[in-house]
Design an enzyme around this catalytic site. Structure first.
Site, PDB file in Angstrom:
ATOM      1  N   ALA A  63       2.117   6.054   5.548  1.00  0.00           N
ATOM      2  CA  ALA A  63       2.111   7.049   4.476  1.00  0.00           C
ATOM      3  C   ALA A  63       0.948   8.009   4.721  1.00  0.00           C
ATOM      4  O   ALA A  63       0.015   7.700   5.466  1.00  0.00           O
ATOM      5  CB  ALA A  63       1.962   6.353   3.130  1.00  0.00           C
ATOM      6  N   GLY A 106       3.583   2.514   6.433  1.00  0.00           N
ATOM      7  CA  GLY A 106       4.881   3.040   6.013  1.00  0.00           C
ATOM      8  C   GLY A 106       5.818   3.286   7.189  1.00  0.00           C
ATOM      9  O   GLY A 106       7.048   3.258   7.021  1.00  0.00           O
TER      10      GLY A 106
END
Ligand code: CO8
Length: 255
Positions: A63, A106
């Site tokens: 992320a 992520g």
């Protein structure tokens, strides 16, 4: 499209994550673009498989830390930050992750949201969030544990270490490991095969396999059997079995 490059070859759509300055970090804008693109294509009967890939160096480095760094807990909760990644996971069209380089945080979670993971020999997987003072947040404690088991998940999540593609294949996170320069070609070949089959059967198969991660054996077996029965209502079942008996290739129509 700012952060994605898209190609379509017949029934296969390839999406390349493209934020080179941030190692393909998964920002909210990238997620919105991805869902805006794939959501409608998921309903297109002429699309049979998605391939998601990155660059030679990085699939995705997680992320976007820059985007998250200043956020508050209340803000994260009220916007339910990244809840929409489940919309990506829920797309019914099969998804193949073609992974070169880093798949961290992520990025690793994105690979796990795909149905097949094809990795290059030099690919690296990990959940390093603990080093940032947080934990994985889009499946790295849940999907990872179901895929690789508690022992390996604890090792990765608590130490933040990376594992190479061979280890990731051995423990069940990766479907195939191939030479680095073969990753996309291998993924595209698998995608073309999947996309050539009856769409209804493919989607049903995918749903049944995933059901195994969510339910007990008895319920899962009953679910599988009922779906199997239901497929006898499709033209593709008649065509597939008739073609086999007539010793000719089937012509599936997805209904
Ligand atoms: N976010 C934002 N920017 C990033 C990220 C990232 N995840 N990763 C790298 N970048 C940026 C760097 O800041 C750098 O930018 P700049 O040139 O402006 O300084 C540029 O990309 C290049 O990075 P490096 O110089 O660090 O490149 P290296 O080749 O030296 O290192 C690594 C590559 C090892 C991949 C390194 O960049 C790294 O460790 N990146 C961070 C990996 C990480 O910690 N990922 C986890 C992120 S947190 C997460 O994914 C949580 C998901 C769940 C959220 C859900 C909430 C509900």
């Amino acid at each position: 499209m700012n952060h994605l490059k898209v190609e379509r070859d017949g029934r296969v759509v390839t999406v390349r994550l493209h934020r080179p300055h941030a190692l393909n970090a998964l920002s909210s804008e990238l997620l919105a673009e991805l869902l805006g693109l794939l959501g409608p294509l998921d309903h297109d009967p002429e699309v049979g498989c998605f391939v998601v890939t990155g660059s030679e160096k990085v699939f995705a480095a997680g992320a976007d830390i820059r985007e998250m760094a200043g956020k508050s807990a209340v803000g994260m909760m009220s916007e339910d930050y990244f809840a929409a990644w489940e919309d990506f996971a829920d797309l019914r069209t099969p998804k193949i992750a073609a992974v070169n380089g880093y798949a961290l945080g992520g990025g690793c979670e994105l690979a796990m949201m795909c149905d097949l993971v094809v990795a290059g020999e030099s690919a690296l997987f990990g959940q390093p969030e603990v080093r940032l003072g947080v934990i994985p947040g889009i499946g790295g404690t849940q999907r990872l544990t179901r895929l690789v088991g508690r022992a390996k998940a604890m090792d990765l999540v608590l130490t933040g270490r990376t594992m190479d593609a061979r280890e990731a294949e051995r423990c069940g996170l990766v479907s195939r490991v191939v030479p680095d320069d073969r990753v996309l070609a291998e993924a595209l070949e698998a995608a073309a095969a999947i996309a050539s089959y009856g769409r209804t059967a493919v989607r049903a198969a995918r749903e049944c396999v995933d059901r195994a991660l969510e339910t007990g054996l008895r319920d899962g077996l009953r679910f599988e059997r009922r779906v199997f029965h239901a497929l006898f209502a499709t033209d593709d079942q008649k065509e597939g079995m008739t073609a086999f008996l007539e010793k000719r290739p089937p012509r599936f129509h997805g209904r």
